[in-house]
Design an enzyme around this catalytic site. Structure first.
Site, PDB file in Angstrom:
ATOM      1  N   GLY A   1      99.334  47.040  -4.207  1.00  0.00           N
ATOM      2  CA  GLY A   1      98.461  45.965  -4.647  1.00  0.00           C
ATOM      3  C   GLY A   1      98.982  45.184  -5.837  1.00  0.00           C
ATOM      4  O   GLY A   1      99.553  45.743  -6.771  1.00  0.00           O
TER       5      GLY A   1
ATOM      6  N   HIS B   1      96.536  44.425  -0.990  1.00  0.00           N
ATOM      7  CA  HIS B   1      95.597  43.455  -1.553  1.00  0.00           C
ATOM      8  C   HIS B   1      96.184  42.718  -2.755  1.00  0.00           C
ATOM      9  O   HIS B   1      96.871  43.283  -3.596  1.00  0.00           O
ATOM     10  CB  HIS B   1      94.301  44.157  -1.968  1.00  0.00           C
ATOM     11  CG  HIS B   1      94.483  45.137  -3.104  1.00  0.00           C
ATOM     12  ND1 HIS B   1      94.373  44.766  -4.422  1.00  0.00           N
ATOM     13  CD2 HIS B   1      94.765  46.455  -3.111  1.00  0.00           C
ATOM     14  CE1 HIS B   1      94.578  45.812  -5.196  1.00  0.00           C
ATOM     15  NE2 HIS B   1      94.822  46.857  -4.423  1.00  0.00           N
ATOM     16  N   ASP B   2      95.932  41.422  -2.799  1.00  0.00           N
ATOM     17  CA  ASP B   2      96.254  40.566  -3.948  1.00  0.00           C
ATOM     18  C   ASP B   2      97.745  40.411  -4.207  1.00  0.00           C
ATOM     19  O   ASP B   2      98.145  39.964  -5.279  1.00  0.00           O
ATOM     20  CB  ASP B   2      95.559  41.076  -5.216  1.00  0.00           C
ATOM     21  CG  ASP B   2      94.051  41.147  -5.048  1.00  0.00           C
ATOM     22  OD1 ASP B   2      93.413  40.082  -4.982  1.00  0.00           O
ATOM     23  OD2 ASP B   2      93.518  42.262  -4.951  1.00  0.00           O
TER      24      ASP B   2
END
Length: 269
Positions: A140, A122-123
């Site tokens: 992440g 994520h991200d």
């Protein structure tokens, strides 16, 4: 004209460009945008809130847009954004962003190759012309800048940053930031020279390469701390894109850069 196999599952509200191929048992969710010329091969999965550019290929078993593997995620709408000419090979996974990070989006730049079984959490932001070799996993909010290459089986700690034109040896454990233009490897990971072959392939001149090497000699081999070494580089070298890229990266590093290695040579042949 699109070629959608009758055994594929494509939501009628998905936005598809022209000349798209979707193979048998592939799955494309409702809130998905796929650009012209893309190929979604058999058994590939594209979940909601994915925006994909032109001429991308998603190979069997790959999963794009699954919700983050992050306990802070609370079901909010977040995204995956993929550029043009991206190849996502077998069983690679790209997770959506989270609002908790403030980004809410995971990005893959154009002309990038994610080999089999890679994971982009994520991200994360992966730049243009990058290569993540098989079994690379980036945790992440990791940032991988343009033209970086991560060797097979490399693992990156969350919030890590990998600079432009850097190359990381296979099986590395990235727990500090990797500065631009360098080669890193060994265990624990350390600076082992500059990415001479990669820079030559990308059109850097001999003078540019030598200046990069000389700057890193000051940073890693002069006996100064990082702040003093950066000040010496700034004072001792004329302004250039390479100098500014190195200094900006190092000065903005929150995790600190990888350590030096006493056997690092980085000679220019």
């Amino acid at each position: 004209m699109n070629k959608i196999h009758p055994l594929a599952t494509v939501h009628p509200n998905a936005k598809l460009g022209d000349n798209i191929e979707i193979g048998p048992y592939a799955f494309v969710d409702e809130f998905v945008e796929i650009g012209d010329g893309c190929k979604i091969l058999p058994h590939a999965t594209v979940f909601n809130y994915v925006r994909m550019g032109k001429n991308c290929s998603v190979f069997p078993g790959a999963v794009i847009g699954a919700i983050p593997q992050d306990l802070k995620y609370e079901g909010e709408v977040t995204y995956v954004e993929i550029g043009d000419n991206v190849n996502i090979r077998e069983c690679a996974t790209i997770n959506r962003g989270t609002k908790a990070s403030g980004k809410g989006v995971t990005r893959i730049g154009s002309n990038t190759l994610l080999m089999s079984y890679t994971h982009v959490a994520h991200d994360c932001t992966v730049g243009e012309h990058c290569i993540l070799v098989s079994y690379v996993g980036i945790a992440g909010e990791t940032d991988v800048d343009d033209w970086a290459i991560l060797g097979g089986g490399t693992m990156a700690h969350q919030f890590s940053k990998i600079g432009k034109h850097a190359m990381v040896g296979g099986g590395s454990k990235i727990n500090k930031d990797i500065p631009p233009f360098v080669l890193c490897g060994r265990d624990p990971i350390s600076y082992v020279g500059i990415n001479i072959v990669g820079l030559r392939r990308r059109g850097f001149t001999s003078d540019q390469i030598r200046n990069i090497k000389d700057m890193y000699d000051i940073i890693y081999s002069s006996g100064n701390n990082v702040s003093d070494a950066c000040a010496k580089v700034e004072a001792g070298f004329p302004q250039s894109e390479e100098r500014d890229t190195i200094l900006e990266f190092i000065r903005n590093s929150k995790r600190g850069i990888v350590r030096g290695n006493s056997s690092a040579k980085g000679e220019i042949e």
